[in-house]
Scaffold this active site. Structure first.
Site, short mmCIF file in Angstrom:
data_model
loop_
_atom_site.label_atom_id
_atom_site.label_comp_id
_atom_site.label_asym_id
_atom_site.label_seq_id
_atom_site.Cartn_x
_atom_site.Cartn_y
_atom_site.Cartn_z
N CYS A 2 6.65 27.49 52.40
CA CYS A 2 5.75 27.88 53.49
C CYS A 2 6.35 29.09 54.22
O CYS A 2 7.47 29.50 53.94
CB CYS A 2 5.60 26.73 54.47
SG CYS A 2 5.04 25.21 53.70
N ARG A 27 3.89 33.27 50.47
CA ARG A 27 4.78 32.09 50.42
C ARG A 27 3.97 30.80 50.36
O ARG A 27 4.50 29.74 50.06
CB ARG A 27 5.68 32.07 51.65
CG ARG A 27 6.61 33.26 51.77
CD ARG A 27 7.37 33.22 53.07
NE ARG A 27 8.25 32.08 53.13
CZ ARG A 27 9.49 32.08 52.62
NH1 ARG A 27 9.96 33.16 52.05
NH2 ARG A 27 10.24 31.00 52.67
N TRP A 74 2.10 25.93 51.98
CA TRP A 74 1.89 25.54 50.58
C TRP A 74 2.18 24.05 50.56
O TRP A 74 3.31 23.62 50.76
CB TRP A 74 2.84 26.29 49.65
CG TRP A 74 2.65 25.97 48.21
CD1 TRP A 74 1.55 26.27 47.46
CD2 TRP A 74 3.56 25.28 47.35
NE1 TRP A 74 1.73 25.83 46.16
CE2 TRP A 74 2.94 25.23 46.07
CE3 TRP A 74 4.81 24.73 47.51
CZ2 TRP A 74 3.55 24.62 44.97
CZ3 TRP A 74 5.42 24.12 46.42
CH2 TRP A 74 4.79 24.07 45.17
N ASN A 100 9.45 24.99 57.37
CA ASN A 100 9.46 25.29 55.93
C ASN A 100 10.57 24.45 55.34
O ASN A 100 11.71 24.50 55.79
CB ASN A 100 9.71 26.78 55.68
CG ASN A 100 9.86 27.07 54.18
OD1 ASN A 100 9.23 26.41 53.36
ND2 ASN A 100 10.72 28.01 53.83
N GLY A 101 10.24 23.66 54.30
CA GLY A 101 11.26 22.84 53.65
C GLY A 101 10.73 21.43 53.44
O GLY A 101 9.52 21.20 53.43
N GLU A 482 7.07 36.09 28.70
CA GLU A 482 6.74 36.67 30.00
C GLU A 482 5.29 37.15 30.01
O GLU A 482 4.54 36.91 30.96
CB GLU A 482 7.70 37.80 30.34
CG GLU A 482 7.40 38.53 31.63
CD GLU A 482 7.28 37.64 32.85
OE1 GLU A 482 7.70 36.46 32.80
OE2 GLU A 482 6.73 38.09 33.86
N LYS A 486 2.37 35.76 32.63
CA LYS A 486 1.60 36.69 33.49
C LYS A 486 0.12 36.39 33.34
O LYS A 486 -0.63 36.28 34.30
CB LYS A 486 1.86 38.14 33.11
CG LYS A 486 3.14 38.73 33.57
CD LYS A 486 3.32 38.88 35.09
CE LYS A 486 3.82 37.71 35.85
NZ LYS A 486 5.10 37.12 35.67
N GLU A 489 -0.95 32.71 34.67
CA GLU A 489 -0.81 32.34 36.10
C GLU A 489 -1.78 33.11 36.99
O GLU A 489 -2.05 32.68 38.11
CB GLU A 489 0.61 32.52 36.60
CG GLU A 489 1.11 33.92 36.70
CD GLU A 489 2.52 33.98 37.31
OE1 GLU A 489 2.88 33.12 38.11
OE2 GLU A 489 3.26 34.90 36.96
N HIS A 505 5.05 27.14 11.02
CA HIS A 505 5.50 25.74 11.05
C HIS A 505 4.57 24.87 11.88
O HIS A 505 5.00 23.94 12.55
CB HIS A 505 6.94 25.68 11.60
CG HIS A 505 7.90 26.45 10.75
ND1 HIS A 505 8.31 26.01 9.52
CD2 HIS A 505 8.49 27.65 10.95
CE1 HIS A 505 9.13 26.91 9.00
NE2 HIS A 505 9.26 27.91 9.84
N LYS A 604 4.99 31.73 45.98
CA LYS A 604 5.89 32.79 45.53
C LYS A 604 7.28 32.24 45.20
O LYS A 604 7.93 32.72 44.29
CB LYS A 604 6.02 33.86 46.61
CG LYS A 604 6.87 35.06 46.20
CD LYS A 604 6.33 35.74 44.96
CE LYS A 604 7.21 36.86 44.47
NZ LYS A 604 6.77 37.36 43.15
C1 AGP Z 1 6.45 34.32 37.98
O1 AGP Z 1 5.40 35.25 37.97
C2 AGP Z 1 6.20 33.15 38.89
N1 AGP Z 1 5.88 33.59 40.21
C3 AGP Z 1 7.30 32.11 38.84
O2 AGP Z 1 7.44 31.71 37.48
C4 AGP Z 1 8.69 32.58 39.34
O3 AGP Z 1 9.22 33.53 38.45
C5 AGP Z 1 9.63 31.35 39.37
O4 AGP Z 1 9.09 30.42 40.29
C6 AGP Z 1 11.06 31.72 39.78
O5 AGP Z 1 11.06 32.27 41.08
P1 AGP Z 1 12.40 33.00 41.58
O6 AGP Z 1 12.62 34.18 40.67
O7 AGP Z 1 12.10 33.40 42.99
O8 AGP Z 1 13.52 32.01 41.47
#
Ligand code: AGP
Length: 609
Positions: A2, A27, A74, A100-101, A482, A486, A489, A505, A604
């Site tokens: 958050c 966040r 969040w 936050n936490g 990767e 992208k 998500e 396989h 994030k």
């Molecule tokens: C990647 O696009 C995502 N936002 C997510 O997989 C992110 O890379 C992952 O949560 C790790 O976050 P960090 O690099 O802040 O540790």
């Protein structure tokens, strides 16, 4: 994860807090709220959804003050509802908090407060117990009440609190969740992250674990866990105010894709001396340490983990040390073989991902030396590492990571080069060749960005696909993971990455005329095998977009269409190959009407396990 923001000064707190929350929406963005001391009590307004829904509930001029706190959420405990949104108040409505936490022992505290004091809870959240605890201990001294309350709490928290009877201060406290104090003139801020205050201040205090902060409009006092005041150096923020703005881009993600030439150059050049040697004056790892390492673990999550997939191969090739790689959430439950000759590399953009932080702590407890590759200065992972390689990507606001990934790759190459040259496992000619290729990357990324329209057109033609495969071999395999993440998500398409050699396989059973495959073929030593893979897939009527270096036209002959990246050595191709995949994902998501910067269900940085 958050976002919390607090303002105290002489201006309109409401306006400053809302502005700060908008810069923290990455966040978490399923609900938001603000609390202000007005006419001797605390008034709290909240809304589900984006910040603009909250704005529509606080427009009347009477709802304002020169001090206040705000929150964007969040959800962890309890659905995104108005009742569960922060700020939370005590029953007397003279205390309000944002958090936050996670409070791990909140159930126990909740039962105790309800039984012993008849507290009536309004939400399902863990955070609400904080407001009632402070309210319980409050006797006119907010700092004392906060200290008593946190003494009862277990878990991770960054909390900001206000009291109706003390409208001249904000009290905040940090444990395992980020917190910064923005230093103004005649005003001050408290926030989860620097972007929230960047528009108003250029200097902050990075608050450490178990520290409490008291902010008035003219002063910021930091206390350690024993109540002693702490002298903290001012941290001058090098980011410009617009760094956390979208500028003239439609989305942060597109802006951050386009920032990559600049931040790749800055991350690289920040580490290079005139003579081409790598500058590590802030790294305490000695030559002897590096010669003694006999094993490296790279541990991360999501995109950072995908950077580690490339890092593993690059560091093994350059430094000739075995590199194990694992996702952080799995690493902790393996029988790892760690001792004081082990180097543990944590990669994290936010530096707050709890899975990665806990894996780091586990490795540290077993004697490993900790090196982290982090973007957020002063974050928890950075603070708990022996050494930190900062990616100079600037604030990455879009949930989908782009510039953080490519600058993480640059750090992987730098670590490989440094360790290889220190251990004498790579000759000068190869070292210089790789370095020259790295220096040429910003210009080559720029060149790929010029072909954005072509990739945009491609995205228009493929945005309806519901199943997309990404395949590659060697370094391309890591990049295909990767590219797949992208796409999935931000467009919510079911995409899937697999090492190209694995297709036969089992997975090839899924190939048919409805399937789209993005085939990465940038590795010269594996090119012919990739061409054969593409032919096998086309033989099953699947549609293939090939991705190769300029001039490798065989890929275009066997694929339905091709994307080319500028010529480069195999090792650095991942930095270029990922760019078209980022652009493709962005425009497919745009075509599908997705929210892009704030995808559903995501945040994030994931500060829960
Ligand atoms: C990647 O696009 C995502 N936002 C997510 O997989 C992110 O890379 C992952 O949560 C790790 O976050 P960090 O690099 O802040 O540790």
């Amino acid at each position: 994860m958050c976002g919390i923001v607090g303002y105290i000064g002489t201006d309109h707190a409401k306006e400053k807090i809302i502005d700060g929350l908008k810069r923290l929406e990455y966040r978490g963005y399923d609900s938001a709220g603000i609390a202000l001391p007005i006419n001797g009590s605390i008034e709290i307004r909240k809304a589900v959804g984006e910040i603009k829904n909250l704005e529509s509930k606080i427009s009347e001029a009477e709802f304002d003050s020169s001090v206040g706190i705000g929150h964007t959420r969040w959800a962890t405990h309890g659905k995104p509802t108005e009742a569960n949104a922060h700020p939370h108040g005590n029953m007397e409505q003279n205390i309000a908090i944002v958090h936050n936490g996670i409070i791990e022992n909140y159930q126990e505290i909740r039962e105790w407060l309800a039984t012993e004091y008849g507290i009536k809870f309004k939400s399902e959240t863990d955070s609400e117990v904080i407001a009632h605890l402070i309210g319980l201990y409050y006797d006119g001294d907010l700092l004392a009440a906060v200290n008593k309350a946190v003494a009862e709490m277990k878990g991770a928290y960054a909390v900001a609190a206000i009291a109706a009877e003390e409208p001249d201060k904000i009290v905040a406290v940090r444990k395992d969740a980020p917190l910064v104090a923005g230093i103004g003139k005649g005003f001050n801020f408290i926030a989860s992250d620097i972007p929230a205050v960047l528009k108003y201040v250029q200097d902050v205090y990075l608050i450490e674990n178990n520290e409490t902060v008291v902010l008035t409009k003219d002063n910021i006092v930091i206390y350690d866990e024993n109540g002693n005041t702490v002298k903290r150096d001012v941290y001058p923020v090098e980011w410009k105010a617009d760094a956390a703005d979208k500028a003239d881009y439609d989305h942060f993600m597109l802006k951050e894709i386009h920032e990559q030439p600049k931040v790749i150059r800055e991350t690289l050049m920040n580490r290079l001396n005139e003579d081409g040697s790598i500058r590590l004056d802030d790294i305490s790892m000695t030559k002897e340490d590096i010669e003694n390492f006999n094993k490296i673990y790279i541990v991360a999550c999501g995109t950072a983990y995908h950077a580690g997939l490339v890092g593993k191969m690059v560091i093994e090739r350059m430094a000739k040390i075995p590199v194990e790689i694992d996702v952080a959430s799995e690493f902790r439950y393996r029988d790892t073989f760690i001792d004081d000759n082990t180097l543990f590399i944590a990669i994290s953009q936010s530096g707050e991902t709890l899975d990665t932080l806990e894996a780091l702590r586990d490795a540290k407890s077993r004697g490993a030396r900790i090196l982290s590759v982090v973007n957020a200065v002063g974050s928890s992972i950075a603070r708990e590492s022996d050494d930190v390689f900062y990616t100079l990507a600037g604030p990455e606001i879009a949930v989908a990571s782009t510039k953080a990934y490519t600058t993480q790759l640059i750090c992987m190459y730098l670590i490989g080069l440094y360790m290889g040259s220190t251990r004498g496992t790579m000759d000068k000619e190869y070292y210089d060749r790789v370095l020259d290729e790295l220096k040429a990357l910003p210009g080559k990324v720029e060149k790929i960005l010029y072909s954005e329209e072509k990739i945009k057109d491609m995205a228009k033609r493929y945005h309806f696909n519901d199943h997309v495969f990404f395949i590659g071999r060697g370094l391309d395999s890591g990049v295909s993971y990767e590219g797949s993440l992208k796409l999935k998500e931000i467009s919510y398409i079911h995409s899937f990455a697999i090492a190209a050699g694995e297709l036969k396989h089992g997975t090839i059973a899924l190939m048919d005329s409805e399937t789209l495959v993005v085939a990465l073929a940038t590795q010269d030593i594996l090119y012919d095998k990739m061409v054969s893979n593409i032919e096998e897939i086309r033989a099953r009527d699947a549609h293939v977009i090939g991705l190769a270096k300029e001039g490798r036209t065989e890929v275009e002959k066997v694929s339905n269409e091709a994307i080319y990246i500028p010529e480069c050595i195999d090792e650095v191709a991942p930095v270029l190959a990922v760019i078209p995949l980022q652009i493709f994902a962005y425009y497919v998501a745009l075509e599908r009407g997705c929210s892009i910067d704030k995808p559903k269900n995501l945040a994030k940085s994931v500060t829960v396990e």
